[in-house]
Design a protein around this motif. Sequence first.
Motif, mmCIF file in Angstrom:
data_model
loop_
_atom_site.group_PDB
_atom_site.id
_atom_site.type_symbol
_atom_site.label_atom_id
_atom_site.label_comp_id
_atom_site.label_asym_id
_atom_site.label_seq_id
_atom_site.Cartn_x
_atom_site.Cartn_y
_atom_site.Cartn_z
ATOM 1 N N ALA A 11 -37.144 -9.883 -55.731
ATOM 2 C CA ALA A 11 -37.690 -10.740 -54.674
ATOM 3 C C ALA A 11 -38.006 -12.139 -55.209
ATOM 4 C CB ALA A 11 -38.938 -10.104 -54.077
ATOM 5 N N GLU A 12 -38.623 -12.204 -56.374
ATOM 6 C CA GLU A 12 -38.939 -13.506 -56.983
ATOM 7 C C GLU A 12 -37.693 -14.361 -57.135
ATOM 8 O OE1 GLU A 12 -41.480 -14.007 -60.575
ATOM 9 O OE2 GLU A 12 -41.744 -11.830 -60.346
ATOM 10 N N THR A 50 -44.789 -16.505 -54.285
ATOM 11 C CA THR A 50 -46.063 -16.307 -54.985
ATOM 12 C C THR A 50 -46.532 -14.862 -54.846
ATOM 13 O OG1 THR A 50 -46.666 -18.620 -54.650
ATOM 14 C CG2 THR A 50 -48.467 -17.090 -55.109
ATOM 15 N N ALA A 51 -46.414 -14.301 -53.656
ATOM 16 C CA ALA A 51 -46.831 -12.911 -53.428
ATOM 17 C C ALA A 51 -46.013 -11.952 -54.297
ATOM 18 C CB ALA A 51 -46.700 -12.551 -51.955
ATOM 19 N N ALA A 52 -44.714 -12.166 -54.363
ATOM 20 C CA ALA A 52 -43.865 -11.303 -55.194
ATOM 21 C C ALA A 52 -44.208 -11.480 -56.668
ATOM 22 C CB ALA A 52 -42.394 -11.616 -54.946
ATOM 23 N N ARG A 53 -44.434 -12.710 -57.074
ATOM 24 C CA ARG A 53 -44.763 -13.008 -58.474
ATOM 25 C C ARG A 53 -46.053 -12.306 -58.893
ATOM 26 N NH1 ARG A 53 -43.958 -18.842 -58.959
ATOM 27 N NH2 ARG A 53 -41.813 -18.271 -59.400
ATOM 28 N N HIS A 54 -47.003 -12.229 -57.973
ATOM 29 C CA HIS A 54 -48.296 -11.598 -58.270
ATOM 30 C C HIS A 54 -48.339 -10.122 -57.895
ATOM 31 C CE1 HIS A 54 -49.542 -15.888 -58.364
ATOM 32 N NE2 HIS A 54 -50.228 -15.429 -59.401
ATOM 33 N N ARG A 55 -47.178 -9.595 -57.502
ATOM 34 C CA ARG A 55 -47.055 -8.172 -57.147
ATOM 35 C C ARG A 55 -47.972 -7.796 -55.990
ATOM 36 N NH1 ARG A 55 -43.430 -9.770 -60.255
ATOM 37 N NH2 ARG A 55 -42.745 -8.556 -62.036
ATOM 38 N N ASN A 56 -48.145 -8.745 -55.065
ATOM 39 C CA ASN A 56 -48.960 -8.485 -53.878
ATOM 40 C C ASN A 56 -48.179 -7.632 -52.893
ATOM 41 O OD1 ASN A 56 -50.928 -10.115 -54.981
ATOM 42 N ND2 ASN A 56 -50.431 -11.883 -53.719
ATOM 43 N N MET A 57 -48.908 -6.937 -52.053
ATOM 44 C CA MET A 57 -48.308 -6.078 -51.058
ATOM 45 C C MET A 57 -47.458 -6.890 -50.077
ATOM 46 S SD MET A 57 -50.561 -3.225 -49.213
ATOM 47 C CE MET A 57 -49.938 -2.459 -47.763
ATOM 48 N N PHE A 58 -46.378 -6.299 -49.608
ATOM 49 C CA PHE A 58 -45.467 -6.928 -48.661
ATOM 50 C C PHE A 58 -46.149 -7.217 -47.329
ATOM 51 C CE2 PHE A 58 -42.813 -6.265 -44.930
ATOM 52 C CZ PHE A 58 -41.882 -7.272 -45.098
#
Length: 169
Positions: free
Chosen positions: A63-64, A100-108
């Motif tokens: 994703a990143e 940013t969300a993917a980079r920080h492994r945040n939920m989809f």
Amino acid sequence: MYPEAYVQFLVQFHAHRDYFECHEILEEFWKETDPGNRLSLWVGLIQTAVGLYHHRRENFRGAEKIFASAHSILQANTDSLLQLGLDAETLLDKVDQCLTAARHRNMFQDINLPITDPGLTERCRQECDHQQVTWLNASDLTNKQLIHRHILRHHSGREEGRIQQKRNI
């Protein structure tokens, strides 16, 4: 005014939330209208959908990479985004937030593309009515076929091949 493939892409993106199908629809259109141009606006939109597909599957690294590429391509095509009835600045912000969300492994989380043309929104809503789906629907995170579409499609294709082989014996 807008290509039918683009309208179908928007319906898949905002109602079905089938990001894999979004990729399939626009890739075919891109290959017909702007083949070989890896910096095409269509590629940027395809990559946005693919990034969401990977993020939803928790493939954060994939994703990143895809979101970074999508952002770069979309940034180079802001005038074309405006011609497609999208707010380029808001879309770039959304893709950056996804990165940013993917980079920080945040939920989809689903995103909605920032459509500025009320006529385009109405056309998409009409198509949703025709397909009997809800515009701005949320992803069904329990639907394994939706979440893992490319894997399940690949496996079912292999299984069909095995069945055909057995029939030919």
